[in-house]
Design a protein around this motif. Structure first.
Motif, PDB file in Angstrom:
ATOM      1  N   GLU A 145       0.844  -1.211   0.000  1.00 37.90           N
ATOM      2  CA  GLU A 145       0.000   0.000   0.000  1.00 37.90           C
ATOM      3  C   GLU A 145       0.875   1.256   0.000  1.00 37.90           C
ATOM      4  OE1 GLU A 145      -0.585  -2.640   2.049  1.00 37.90           O
ATOM      5  OE2 GLU A 145      -2.375  -3.307   0.972  1.00 37.90           O
ATOM      6  N   GLU A 146       1.955   1.197   0.771  1.00 40.42           N
ATOM      7  CA  GLU A 146       2.851   2.370   0.830  1.00 40.42           C
ATOM      8  C   GLU A 146       3.572   2.579  -0.500  1.00 40.42           C
ATOM      9  OE1 GLU A 146       4.013   2.577   5.563  1.00 40.42           O
ATOM     10  OE2 GLU A 146       4.901   1.006   4.334  1.00 40.42           O
ATOM     11  N   ILE A 147       3.936   1.473  -1.138  1.00 37.61           N
ATOM     12  CA  ILE A 147       4.602   1.578  -2.450  1.00 37.61           C
ATOM     13  C   ILE A 147       3.616   2.155  -3.470  1.00 37.61           C
ATOM     14  CG2 ILE A 147       5.664   0.269  -4.337  1.00 37.61           C
ATOM     15  CD1 ILE A 147       6.685  -1.725  -2.179  1.00 37.61           C
ATOM     16  N   ASP A 148       2.369   1.687  -3.382  1.00 39.90           N
ATOM     17  CA  ASP A 148       1.317   2.180  -4.278  1.00 39.90           C
ATOM     18  C   ASP A 148       1.151   3.696  -4.106  1.00 39.90           C
ATOM     19  OD1 ASP A 148      -0.788   1.815  -6.143  1.00 39.90           O
ATOM     20  OD2 ASP A 148      -2.242   1.971  -4.494  1.00 39.90           O
ATOM     21  N   LEU A 149       1.114   4.125  -2.862  1.00 34.76           N
ATOM     22  CA  LEU A 149       0.964   5.556  -2.580  1.00 34.76           C
ATOM     23  C   LEU A 149       2.163   6.335  -3.128  1.00 34.76           C
ATOM     24  CD1 LEU A 149      -0.507   7.933  -1.209  1.00 34.76           C
ATOM     25  CD2 LEU A 149       0.729   7.373   0.886  1.00 34.76           C
ATOM     26  N   HIS A 150       3.355   5.798  -2.925  1.00 35.45           N
ATOM     27  CA  HIS A 150       4.561   6.485  -3.426  1.00 35.45           C
ATOM     28  C   HIS A 150       4.495   6.638  -4.953  1.00 35.45           C
ATOM     29  CE1 HIS A 150       9.236   6.923  -3.093  1.00 35.45           C
ATOM     30  NE2 HIS A 150       8.648   7.983  -3.601  1.00 35.45           N
ATOM     31  N   GLN A 151       4.016   5.592  -5.633  1.00 40.91           N
ATOM     32  CA  GLN A 151       3.913   5.680  -7.098  1.00 40.91           C
ATOM     33  C   GLN A 151       2.882   6.741  -7.505  1.00 40.91           C
ATOM     34  OE1 GLN A 151       5.497   1.921  -9.302  1.00 40.91           O
ATOM     35  NE2 GLN A 151       3.535   1.363  -8.445  1.00 40.91           N
ATOM     36  N   LYS A 152       1.791   6.824  -6.745  1.00 45.41           N
ATOM     37  CA  LYS A 152       0.756   7.833  -7.058  1.00 45.41           C
ATOM     38  C   LYS A 152       1.311   9.241  -6.819  1.00 45.41           C
ATOM     39  CE  LYS A 152      -3.354   5.047  -6.482  1.00 45.41           C
ATOM     40  NZ  LYS A 152      -3.872   4.145  -5.449  1.00 45.41           N
ATOM     41  N   ILE A 153       2.042   9.386  -5.735  1.00 43.11           N
ATOM     42  CA  ILE A 153       2.650  10.685  -5.430  1.00 43.11           C
ATOM     43  C   ILE A 153       3.641  11.072  -6.530  1.00 43.11           C
ATOM     44  CG2 ILE A 153       4.367  11.701  -3.837  1.00 43.11           C
ATOM     45  CD1 ILE A 153       2.502  10.684  -1.582  1.00 43.11           C
ATOM     46  N   ASN A 154       4.386  10.077  -7.009  1.00 45.82           N
ATOM     47  CA  ASN A 154       5.343  10.362  -8.079  1.00 45.82           C
ATOM     48  C   ASN A 154       4.664  10.840  -9.356  1.00 45.82           C
ATOM     49  OD1 ASN A 154       7.580   9.883  -6.583  1.00 45.82           O
ATOM     50  ND2 ASN A 154       7.962   7.826  -7.357  1.00 45.82           N
ATOM     51  N   ARG A 155       3.494  10.301  -9.631  1.00 46.18           N
ATOM     52  CA  ARG A 155       2.749  10.776 -10.807  1.00 46.18           C
ATOM     53  C   ARG A 155       2.429  12.253 -10.672  1.00 46.18           C
ATOM     54  NH1 ARG A 155      -1.814   7.207 -13.866  1.00 46.18           N
ATOM     55  NH2 ARG A 155      -0.450   5.431 -14.243  1.00 46.18           N
ATOM     56  N   ALA A 156       1.973  12.612  -9.472  1.00 43.51           N
ATOM     57  CA  ALA A 156       1.640  14.022  -9.229  1.00 43.51           C
ATOM     58  C   ALA A 156       2.890  14.893  -9.401  1.00 43.51           C
ATOM     59  CB  ALA A 156       1.057  14.184  -7.834  1.00 43.51           C
ATOM     60  N   PHE A 157       4.017  14.399  -8.877  1.00 43.20           N
ATOM     61  CA  PHE A 157       5.274  15.154  -9.008  1.00 43.20           C
ATOM     62  C   PHE A 157       5.662  15.336 -10.488  1.00 43.20           C
ATOM     63  CE2 PHE A 157       6.705  14.359  -4.496  1.00 43.20           C
ATOM     64  CZ  PHE A 157       7.119  15.647  -4.208  1.00 43.20           C
ATOM     65  N   VAL A 158       5.634  14.262 -11.267  1.00 48.34           N
ATOM     66  CA  VAL A 158       6.117  14.403 -12.657  1.00 48.34           C
ATOM     67  C   VAL A 158       5.221  15.323 -13.483  1.00 48.34           C
ATOM     68  CG1 VAL A 158       7.473  12.268 -12.768  1.00 48.34           C
ATOM     69  CG2 VAL A 158       5.097  12.212 -13.523  1.00 48.34           C
ATOM     70  N   ILE A 159       3.942  15.326 -13.177  1.00 49.43           N
ATOM     71  CA  ILE A 159       3.034  16.218 -13.902  1.00 49.43           C
ATOM     72  C   ILE A 159       3.374  17.676 -13.569  1.00 49.43           C
ATOM     73  CG2 ILE A 159       0.613  16.938 -14.113  1.00 49.43           C
ATOM     74  CD1 ILE A 159       0.011  13.816 -13.627  1.00 49.43           C
ATOM     75  N   ALA A 160       3.630  17.929 -12.308  1.00 48.78           N
ATOM     76  CA  ALA A 160       4.022  19.291 -11.915  1.00 48.78           C
ATOM     77  C   ALA A 160       5.340  19.681 -12.593  1.00 48.78           C
ATOM     78  CB  ALA A 160       4.164  19.372 -10.400  1.00 48.78           C
ATOM     79  N   TYR A 161       6.286  18.757 -12.628  1.00 47.76           N
ATOM     80  CA  TYR A 161       7.585  19.045 -13.259  1.00 47.76           C
ATOM     81  C   TYR A 161       7.400  19.420 -14.732  1.00 47.76           C
ATOM     82  CZ  TYR A 161       9.651  16.520  -9.269  1.00 47.76           C
ATOM     83  OH  TYR A 161      10.023  16.096  -8.025  1.00 47.76           O
ATOM     84  N   ALA A 162       6.577  18.622 -15.419  1.00 46.78           N
ATOM     85  CA  ALA A 162       6.373  18.849 -16.851  1.00 46.78           C
ATOM     86  C   ALA A 162       5.750  20.221 -17.083  1.00 46.78           C
ATOM     87  CB  ALA A 162       5.482  17.752 -17.428  1.00 46.78           C
ATOM     88  N   ALA A 163       4.800  20.589 -16.238  1.00 46.26           N
ATOM     89  CA  ALA A 163       4.150  21.884 -16.388  1.00 46.26           C
ATOM     90  C   ALA A 163       5.140  23.032 -16.149  1.00 46.26           C
ATOM     91  CB  ALA A 163       2.971  21.983 -15.424  1.00 46.26           C
ATOM     92  N   LEU A 164       6.084  22.834 -15.262  1.00 50.28           N
ATOM     93  CA  LEU A 164       7.054  23.893 -14.945  1.00 50.28           C
ATOM     94  C   LEU A 164       7.992  24.198 -16.110  1.00 50.28           C
ATOM     95  CD1 LEU A 164       8.258  23.182 -11.292  1.00 50.28           C
ATOM     96  CD2 LEU A 164       7.261  25.303 -12.138  1.00 50.28           C
ATOM     97  N   VAL A 165       8.386  23.166 -16.838  1.00 53.68           N
ATOM     98  CA  VAL A 165       9.387  23.395 -17.895  1.00 53.68           C
ATOM     99  C   VAL A 165       8.891  23.048 -19.302  1.00 53.68           C
ATOM    100  CG1 VAL A 165      11.453  23.233 -16.443  1.00 53.68           C
ATOM    101  CG2 VAL A 165      10.465  21.147 -17.393  1.00 53.68           C
ATOM    102  N   GLY A 166       7.596  22.784 -19.435  1.00 58.86           N
ATOM    103  CA  GLY A 166       7.046  22.476 -20.757  1.00 58.86           C
ATOM    104  C   GLY A 166       7.532  21.155 -21.311  1.00 58.86           C
ATOM    105  N   ALA A 167       7.720  20.175 -20.441  1.00 62.80           N
ATOM    106  CA  ALA A 167       8.149  18.841 -20.901  1.00 62.80           C
ATOM    107  C   ALA A 167       6.918  17.954 -21.083  1.00 62.80           C
ATOM    108  CB  ALA A 167       9.085  18.220 -19.864  1.00 62.80           C
ATOM    109  N   ALA A 168       7.119  16.826 -21.741  1.00 62.42           N
ATOM    110  CA  ALA A 168       6.047  15.836 -21.879  1.00 62.42           C
ATOM    111  C   ALA A 168       6.184  14.803 -20.767  1.00 62.42           C
ATOM    112  CB  ALA A 168       6.148  15.159 -23.237  1.00 62.42           C
ATOM    113  N   VAL A 169       5.048  14.267 -20.356  1.00 60.74           N
ATOM    114  CA  VAL A 169       5.069  13.207 -19.346  1.00 60.74           C
ATOM    115  C   VAL A 169       4.706  11.898 -20.023  1.00 60.74           C
ATOM    116  CG1 VAL A 169       3.822  12.231 -17.372  1.00 60.74           C
ATOM    117  CG2 VAL A 169       4.477  14.613 -17.346  1.00 60.74           C
ATOM    118  N   LYS A 170       5.464  10.886 -19.726  1.00 60.12           N
ATOM    119  CA  LYS A 170       5.195   9.570 -20.293  1.00 60.12           C
ATOM    120  C   LYS A 170       5.109   8.563 -19.147  1.00 60.12           C
ATOM    121  CE  LYS A 170       7.018   6.995 -24.182  1.00 60.12           C
ATOM    122  NZ  LYS A 170       5.774   7.075 -24.945  1.00 60.12           N
TER     123      LYS A 170
END
Ligand code: AMP
Ligand code: MG
Length: 200
Positions: A145-170
């Protein structure tokens, strides 16, 4: 092209990267593979702060930030295509800490940010079998469950990163039955390579 690949520990990122290296060799593509943790560790060793890579996570936050900055600056000096192996967030005693804050992203200037994901149960089994890293207390004991949560949190992080620098998320998911040894990693690497090789 600058590509950043992220995943939680035990997801098989290193194995995927090794397959990508093979593809690059076979297709005669010039691409540098840079492991962010290696660059951080080099700096940490120079300063006498850590004896192994996993010894960096317990360091004070401001020290880890200095190591992050040093690593990003070094990697930004690499010319041509680069594939950077790192983490979207680091689980520290302070909480989920941003692996790629704005200051670092602006130095690295990624075009694509990949989040590699896997069934948390499989990650758990992989971590349990990783005796070498367990010996040095490298991997924090987590539930599925904790690993699942970490993966979900990482999705949120990468989306924010992409928005900051105009990158694509895959998002690349290694799912389904593993029909051959390292099948998931092979399949993930194939997908990434097929989608991106023409831009490398
Ligand atoms: P790895 O072998 O990829 O798991 O990386 C080893 C260690 O390097 C991690 O446990 C972190 O302490 C550190 N590290 C790697 N990438 C980052 C990053 N972007 N920000 C902060 N620390 C990182
Ligand atoms: Mg690794």
């Amino acid at each position: 092209m600058k590509i950043i690949i992220t995943a939680v520990p035990g997801c098989g990122k290193t194995t995927v990267l090794n397959f990508l290296k093979k593809h690059a060799e076979e297709d005669k593509k010039n691409v540098v593979f840079a492991n962010f943790g290696d660059y951080m560790f080099e700096e940490a060793k120079k300063r006498g702060l850590a004896e192994h890579r996993d010894g960096m996570r317990p360091l004070p936050k401001n020290v880890q930030e200095e190591l992050q900055l040093a690593a990003a600056k070094k990697i930004s000096e690499i010319t041509g295509s680069v594939i950077i192996d790192t983490h979207a967030s680091i689980k520290t005693r302070f909480g989920y800490w941003s692996g790629l804050p704005e200051s670092i992203l602006k130095i690295l200037k990624p075009d694509v940010i990949i989040s590699l994901e896997k069934d948390p149960q499989i990650i758990l089994e992989k971590r349990a079998g990783d005796k070498e890293r367990e010996k040095i207390g490298a991997r924090d004991k987590e539930t599925a469950e904790e690993i699942d949560l970490h993966q979900k949190i990482n999705r949120a992080f990468v989306i924010a990163y992409a928005a900051l620098v105009g990158a694509a998320v895959k998002i690349v998911e290694a799912k389904g039955e593993e029909t051959e040894p390292l099948g998931h990693a092979k399949q993930a690497a194939r997908k990434i390579w097929d989608d991106l090789k023409d831009s490398i």
